[in-house]
Enzyme design. Sequence first.
Site, PDB file in Angstrom:
ATOM      1  N   ALA A  43      13.452  19.692  -3.978  1.00 16.65           N
ATOM      2  CA  ALA A  43      14.628  18.914  -3.556  1.00 16.65           C
ATOM      3  C   ALA A  43      15.917  19.435  -4.181  1.00 16.65           C
ATOM      4  O   ALA A  43      16.996  19.227  -3.641  1.00 16.65           O
ATOM      5  CB  ALA A  43      14.430  17.449  -3.920  1.00 16.65           C
ATOM      6  N   ASP A  54       0.897  -1.105  18.598  1.00 20.45           N
ATOM      7  CA  ASP A  54       1.251  -0.171  17.524  1.00 20.45           C
ATOM      8  C   ASP A  54       1.348   1.267  18.079  1.00 20.45           C
ATOM      9  O   ASP A  54       2.303   1.996  17.776  1.00 20.45           O
ATOM     10  CB  ASP A  54       0.180  -0.267  16.420  1.00 20.45           C
ATOM     11  CG  ASP A  54       0.391   0.758  15.333  1.00 20.45           C
ATOM     12  OD1 ASP A  54       1.292   0.570  14.509  1.00 20.45           O
ATOM     13  OD2 ASP A  54      -0.362   1.760  15.312  1.00 20.45           O
ATOM     14  N   LYS A  93       4.749   3.913  18.376  1.00 25.37           N
ATOM     15  CA  LYS A  93       4.799   5.317  17.921  1.00 25.37           C
ATOM     16  C   LYS A  93       5.092   6.262  19.099  1.00 25.37           C
ATOM     17  O   LYS A  93       5.848   7.231  18.963  1.00 25.37           O
ATOM     18  CB  LYS A  93       3.466   5.685  17.260  1.00 25.37           C
ATOM     19  CG  LYS A  93       3.205   4.871  15.981  1.00 25.37           C
ATOM     20  CD  LYS A  93       1.756   4.987  15.526  1.00 25.37           C
ATOM     21  CE  LYS A  93       1.484   4.162  14.286  1.00 25.37           C
ATOM     22  NZ  LYS A  93       0.055   3.970  14.008  1.00 25.37           N
ATOM     23  N   LYS A 103       7.636   1.616  12.419  1.00 22.97           N
ATOM     24  CA  LYS A 103       7.676   2.054  13.833  1.00 22.97           C
ATOM     25  C   LYS A 103       8.095   0.933  14.770  1.00 22.97           C
ATOM     26  O   LYS A 103       8.781   1.172  15.766  1.00 22.97           O
ATOM     27  CB  LYS A 103       6.324   2.608  14.275  1.00 22.97           C
ATOM     28  CG  LYS A 103       5.142   1.675  14.057  1.00 22.97           C
ATOM     29  CD  LYS A 103       4.260   2.193  12.993  1.00 22.97           C
ATOM     30  CE  LYS A 103       3.398   1.111  12.402  1.00 22.97           C
ATOM     31  NZ  LYS A 103       2.775   1.527  11.176  1.00 22.97           N
ATOM     32  N   GLY A 136       1.329   8.466  10.323  1.00 24.94           N
ATOM     33  CA  GLY A 136       1.181   8.516   8.857  1.00 24.94           C
ATOM     34  C   GLY A 136       1.552   9.845   8.251  1.00 24.94           C
ATOM     35  O   GLY A 136       2.706  10.275   8.302  1.00 24.94           O
ATOM     36  N   ILE A 139       0.816  12.909   9.089  1.00 27.69           N
ATOM     37  CA  ILE A 139       0.983  14.093   9.948  1.00 27.69           C
ATOM     38  C   ILE A 139       2.484  14.331  10.179  1.00 27.69           C
ATOM     39  O   ILE A 139       3.176  13.423  10.628  1.00 27.69           O
ATOM     40  CB  ILE A 139       0.305  13.889  11.326  1.00 27.69           C
ATOM     41  CG1 ILE A 139      -1.179  13.533  11.160  1.00 27.69           C
ATOM     42  CG2 ILE A 139       0.482  15.115  12.204  1.00 27.69           C
ATOM     43  CD1 ILE A 139      -1.868  13.168  12.474  1.00 27.69           C
ATOM     44  N   GLU A 160       9.685   9.898   9.278  1.00 22.58           N
ATOM     45  CA  GLU A 160       8.443  10.666   9.456  1.00 22.58           C
ATOM     46  C   GLU A 160       7.205   9.778   9.323  1.00 22.58           C
ATOM     47  O   GLU A 160       6.224   9.934  10.053  1.00 22.58           O
ATOM     48  CB  GLU A 160       8.398  11.798   8.408  1.00 22.58           C
ATOM     49  CG  GLU A 160       7.230  12.741   8.551  1.00 22.58           C
ATOM     50  CD  GLU A 160       7.240  13.491   9.870  1.00 22.58           C
ATOM     51  OE1 GLU A 160       6.409  13.146  10.718  1.00 22.58           O
ATOM     52  OE2 GLU A 160       8.053  14.409  10.070  1.00 22.58           O
ATOM     53  N   THR A 169       0.823  -1.218   0.000  1.00 23.52           N
ATOM     54  CA  THR A 169       0.000   0.000   0.000  1.00 23.52           C
ATOM     55  C   THR A 169       0.860   1.272   0.000  1.00 23.52           C
ATOM     56  O   THR A 169       0.705   2.139  -0.866  1.00 23.52           O
ATOM     57  CB  THR A 169      -0.907   0.000   1.252  1.00 23.52           C
ATOM     58  OG1 THR A 169      -1.602  -1.236   1.270  1.00 23.52           O
ATOM     59  CG2 THR A 169      -1.886   1.143   1.238  1.00 23.52           C
ATOM     60  N   VAL A 170       1.781   1.368   0.963  1.00 19.55           N
ATOM     61  CA  VAL A 170       2.571   2.606   1.087  1.00 19.55           C
ATOM     62  C   VAL A 170       3.583   2.715  -0.059  1.00 19.55           C
ATOM     63  O   VAL A 170       3.784   3.804  -0.624  1.00 19.55           O
ATOM     64  CB  VAL A 170       3.283   2.670   2.462  1.00 19.55           C
ATOM     65  CG1 VAL A 170       4.125   3.927   2.574  1.00 19.55           C
ATOM     66  CG2 VAL A 170       2.254   2.610   3.588  1.00 19.55           C
TER      67      VAL A 170
END
Length: 440
Positions: free
Chosen positions: A33, A201, A205, A105, A134, A136, A129, A13-14
Amino acid sequence: MKPIQVGLLGIGTVGGGTFTVLSRNEAEITRRAGRPIRIVQVADKNLELARRVTGGTVALTDDAFAVVNDPEIDIVVELIGGYGIARELVLKAIENGKHVVTANKALLAVHGNEIFAAAQKKGVMIGFEAAVAGGIPIIKALREGLTANRIEWIAGIINGTTNFILSEMRDKGLPFDTVLKEAQRLGYAEADPTFDIEGIDAAHKLTIMAAIAFGIPMQFDKAYIEGISKLQAEDIKYAEQLGYRIKLLGITKRRQLDGKTAIELRVHPTLIPARRLLANVEGAMNAVLVQGDAVGATLYYGKGAGAEPTASAVIADLVDVTRMATADPENRVPHLAFQPDAVADLPILPMAEVESGYYLRMRVDDKPGVLADITRILADQGISIDALVQREPAEGEQQTDIILLTHVVREKQIDAAIAQIEALPVVSGKIVRLRLEALS
Ligand code: HSE
């Protein structure tokens, strides 16, 4: 200018989101960049999926080590997850002098001290990050935006699955098990939801945030972790009647105990006043409230998961690494916000010493003197009552519920009082005890 070469480990997914957003916003990202950022290799066990997502434009392999050992790769993006093979790959990438960006994480909370030390020694950067909340940018905020402050405490809704379940339980008055099944059907909760619902989880974090807020090592093994699987719908209802909502909060606080500084590090269901912004963070959304001594309270809200929100954080790290790749390592922002030789070994406070308000629900005989017995025990322990309700017993019922809220006390005081109250012959069963934070 030659594009910076990125190797992507995992195109789930990511990974897919990262590929899509990097392609879609290529021109804008390059302007920021200073040079193009190009994914040139993707490693995934599912080559067919990798081919479909990338459209055959990059080199594919099912051997992640081939990517971390490839001398052409400048940055490795680790999106495999877990603490096993991901740790080996990240350490190998560092050893090979590559920068690493990760959303992992669990890996950082458990093995972060080892990983950051290795990166420091080698002079490479680790971007993480995407590992917390996610999309934020909370790592950036804590590490850079709030750098003038002495951080006092952080309270965060940092797990979307549990926030979705709690929102549904409150909205629909349904029990945990029913809502969990529905969340799994809708794809909000995983088939094995243990890490989410048991607070693990969130604790991963929180451990990372505490490290960069207070300049301490990762101490996941010392975190107190309590999930939402035992939370009962009636406590959500009673809390609401008293003007509170129950959220799974990750809380970390700086505390003074016997003249020494210690850190609270805890995840548990928590009553918070319904009028607070944090209480109104609903569904799968995340939010983190940070109290700094200079700035006061600041609140960060957004999507804590999902393909493009998490990709947004991964790419922000890719841009940072690209900008700083040629800088002297001494001049980069330290990984954990504090200079490595200034990290303090502050202890994590045992739960018995933690201070909190409490919600208690108990089943009692409906007869004279019961309330007096209970309040006497609380008074003897130095516990002050903030609110108290007694449910009117149903017709013919001999027992009823008493719900009370206390002012802030040490956890060992409330536990001592609970043991004495449970021993009263007029009290049946176990007392339900939940923690309460005013967040002010
Ligand atoms: N499983 C997490 C959540 C998202 O439910 O918020 C990834 O960290």
